[in-house]
Scaffold this motif. Structure first.
Motif, short mmCIF file in Angstrom:
data_model
loop_
_atom_site.label_atom_id
_atom_site.label_comp_id
_atom_site.label_asym_id
_atom_site.label_seq_id
_atom_site.Cartn_x
_atom_site.Cartn_y
_atom_site.Cartn_z
N GLY A 1 2.62 4.72 -9.79
CA GLY A 1 3.91 4.56 -9.13
C GLY A 1 3.83 3.65 -7.91
N THR A 2 2.74 3.75 -7.16
CA THR A 2 2.54 2.84 -6.02
C THR A 2 2.38 1.41 -6.50
OG1 THR A 2 1.55 4.60 -4.67
CG2 THR A 2 1.07 2.32 -4.04
N ARG A 3 1.69 1.24 -7.63
CA ARG A 3 1.54 -0.11 -8.18
C ARG A 3 2.90 -0.68 -8.59
NH1 ARG A 3 -2.03 1.16 -11.48
NH2 ARG A 3 -3.80 0.68 -10.13
N ARG A 4 3.72 0.15 -9.21
CA ARG A 4 5.07 -0.31 -9.59
C ARG A 4 5.90 -0.64 -8.34
NH1 ARG A 4 4.34 4.34 -12.96
NH2 ARG A 4 3.88 3.71 -15.10
N LEU A 5 5.73 0.16 -7.30
CA LEU A 5 6.50 -0.06 -6.08
C LEU A 5 6.15 -1.39 -5.44
CD1 LEU A 5 8.41 0.98 -3.83
CD2 LEU A 5 6.38 2.03 -2.77
N ALA B 1 -6.83 6.71 -4.28
CA ALA B 1 -6.66 5.55 -5.16
C ALA B 1 -5.34 4.85 -4.88
CB ALA B 1 -6.74 5.98 -6.62
N ALA B 2 -4.29 5.63 -4.59
CA ALA B 2 -2.99 5.04 -4.27
C ALA B 2 -3.07 4.22 -2.98
CB ALA B 2 -1.94 6.14 -4.14
N GLU B 3 -3.85 4.71 -2.00
CA GLU B 3 -4.06 3.92 -0.78
C GLU B 3 -4.66 2.56 -1.11
OE1 GLU B 3 -5.18 7.56 2.35
OE2 GLU B 3 -6.62 5.96 1.93
N GLN B 4 -5.65 2.55 -2.01
CA GLN B 4 -6.31 1.29 -2.35
C GLN B 4 -5.36 0.32 -3.04
OE1 GLN B 4 -9.30 1.27 -0.84
NE2 GLN B 4 -8.56 3.33 -0.39
N VAL B 5 -4.43 0.86 -3.83
CA VAL B 5 -3.41 0.01 -4.45
C VAL B 5 -2.56 -0.65 -3.39
CG1 VAL B 5 -1.35 0.00 -5.91
CG2 VAL B 5 -3.35 1.32 -6.60
N ALA B 6 -2.13 0.13 -2.40
CA ALA B 6 -1.30 -0.41 -1.32
C ALA B 6 -2.06 -1.47 -0.53
CB ALA B 6 -0.83 0.71 -0.40
N LEU B 7 -3.32 -1.20 -0.21
CA LEU B 7 -4.11 -2.14 0.59
C LEU B 7 -4.40 -3.43 -0.18
CD1 LEU B 7 -6.62 0.36 2.23
CD2 LEU B 7 -4.81 -0.92 3.39
N ALA B 8 -4.57 -3.31 -1.49
CA ALA B 8 -4.90 -4.48 -2.31
C ALA B 8 -3.67 -5.33 -2.63
CB ALA B 8 -5.57 -4.04 -3.61
N SER B 9 -2.49 -4.86 -2.26
CA SER B 9 -1.25 -5.55 -2.63
C SER B 9 -1.04 -6.85 -1.88
CB SER B 9 -0.06 -4.62 -2.37
OG SER B 9 0.13 -4.42 -0.97
N GLY B 10 -1.71 -7.00 -0.74
CA GLY B 10 -1.48 -8.17 0.09
C GLY B 10 -0.25 -8.06 0.97
N LEU B 11 0.42 -6.93 0.94
CA LEU B 11 1.61 -6.69 1.75
C LEU B 11 1.20 -6.22 3.15
CD1 LEU B 11 3.70 -4.78 -0.93
CD2 LEU B 11 4.21 -7.06 -0.05
N PRO B 12 2.09 -6.32 4.13
CA PRO B 12 1.80 -5.79 5.47
C PRO B 12 1.85 -4.26 5.46
CG PRO B 12 4.03 -6.69 5.39
CD PRO B 12 3.40 -7.03 4.08
N ALA C 1 15.75 6.34 -8.48
CA ALA C 1 14.68 5.52 -9.07
C ALA C 1 13.54 6.45 -9.45
CB ALA C 1 14.20 4.45 -8.10
N ASP C 2 12.76 6.04 -10.43
CA ASP C 2 11.68 6.88 -10.94
C ASP C 2 10.36 6.10 -10.85
OD1 ASP C 2 9.99 8.61 -12.24
OD2 ASP C 2 11.31 8.95 -13.96
N LEU C 3 9.48 6.53 -9.95
CA LEU C 3 8.19 5.87 -9.80
C LEU C 3 7.31 6.06 -11.04
CD1 LEU C 3 7.43 6.85 -6.11
CD2 LEU C 3 7.61 4.51 -6.97
N ASN D 1 1.54 14.95 -12.33
CA ASN D 1 0.52 13.95 -12.66
C ASN D 1 0.45 12.93 -11.54
OD1 ASN D 1 -1.16 11.99 -13.68
ND2 ASN D 1 -0.16 11.86 -15.68
N PRO D 2 -0.38 13.15 -10.52
CA PRO D 2 -0.43 12.22 -9.39
C PRO D 2 -0.96 10.84 -9.78
CG PRO D 2 -2.20 13.83 -9.22
CD PRO D 2 -1.31 14.29 -10.33
N TRP D 3 -1.74 10.75 -10.84
CA TRP D 3 -2.24 9.44 -11.25
C TRP D 3 -1.10 8.59 -11.79
CZ3 TRP D 3 -6.94 7.92 -9.84
CH2 TRP D 3 -7.83 8.91 -9.45
N GLN D 4 -0.11 9.22 -12.39
CA GLN D 4 1.03 8.48 -12.90
C GLN D 4 2.04 8.17 -11.79
OE1 GLN D 4 1.35 7.14 -15.77
NE2 GLN D 4 3.47 6.45 -15.68
N VAL D 5 2.31 9.14 -10.93
CA VAL D 5 3.33 8.96 -9.90
C VAL D 5 2.75 8.30 -8.65
CG1 VAL D 5 4.93 10.17 -8.35
CG2 VAL D 5 4.73 10.86 -10.74
#
Length: 250
Positions: A78-82, A115-126, A42-44, A70-74
């Motif tokens: 990528g965390t948002r896609r995940l 920023a990737a941490e904030q995406v994970a935290l804002a996801s509403g997931l555990p 799979a490709d993030l 490119n960490p902003w893309q991956v």
């Protein structure tokens, strides 16, 4: 549990996957090539095959990263896609692997990790955010790169708490089995806070005894953050036991 590890073929993933398997989990290691036992492609960066790769996962350890690209893309996109691809009815725990200091060090890669941490935290997931310090091997590589002939120049006043990657994998295996921490960040670091000069002297003594270590001051906000302990774990952090000197002897 059914565990997916993103970045499964990376430095951490190669040690984490067998640690999780030894704990009794069924593990899929996700990477762009899908290589190795239990490998899934799979490709993030594009989202290609991602939904298929994570389908049915009860736990995801998100360790994929792209510090040289490119960490902003991956890392961020990528965390948002995940998180969008995960089965919210089945997922019990998203363990997001990050780095100690991403909230304090003004470096583009660290900003992307934060920023990737904030995406994970804002996801509403555990979610559990686990920040880890630098690997022993990473310190070796940096010191080897900094060497210039008979001289090894290091930044004056910088400090770090490098950690054994195997111990970090063991810690993450324990986190997987526990309850999500929600918004609380968990830190894991090496047993010692060492200056760059101390690390360099230890490395030289073990690997290049004829090399001379020179500590020199570096200006700028980035250097100031390192001098102020920006990459050191906090007082509540869990710590490993393997010292940098023991790593060098092994």
């Amino acid at each position: 549990m059914d565990v997916v590890v993103t970045g499964g073929t990376g430095r951490l993933g190669r040690v984490l996957v067998p640690s999780l398997q030894a704990a009794g989990h069924q593990v899929r290691q996700v990477s762009r090539r899908g290589t190795g036992p239990g490998g899934v492609r799979a490709d993030l960066a594009t989202g290609r095959d991602l939904a298929t790769a994570v389908r049915g996962a009860e736990v995801v350890v998100h360790a994929a990263t792209d510090p040289r690209g490119n960490p902003w893309q991956v890392d961020v996109a990528g965390t948002r896609r995940l998180v969008q691809a995960l089965d919210r009815d089945r997922l019990r725990h998203l363990v997001h692997v990050s780095i100690v200091g991403v909230d304090r060090v003004p470096w583009n890669y660290y900003r992307a990790k934060f920023a990737a941490e904030q995406v994970a935290l804002a996801s509403g997931l555990p979610v559990t955010i686990v920040r880890i310090t630098q690997w022993h091997d990473f310190v070796d590589d940096m010191l080897g790169t900094a060497r210039r002939g008979p001289v090894l120049i290091v930044p004056m006043g910088w400090s770090a708490a490098p950690v054994d990657v195997g111990e970090a994998a063991g810690f993450l295996t324990e986190v997987v089995a526990g309850a999500p921490s929600g918004g609380e960040v968990v830190e894991f670091g090496g047993p010692e806070d060492l200056s760059a000069a101390d690390l360099a002297h230890a490395w030289v003594a073990a690997r290049e005894p004829s090399v001379r270590v020179v500590a020199t001051p570096l200006p700028g906000r980035l250097s100031a953050a390192f001098r102020e302990g920006g990459v050191l774990p906090g007082p509540q952090a869990a710590r490993g036991r393997v010292t940098y000197a023991e790593h060098l002897r092994s």
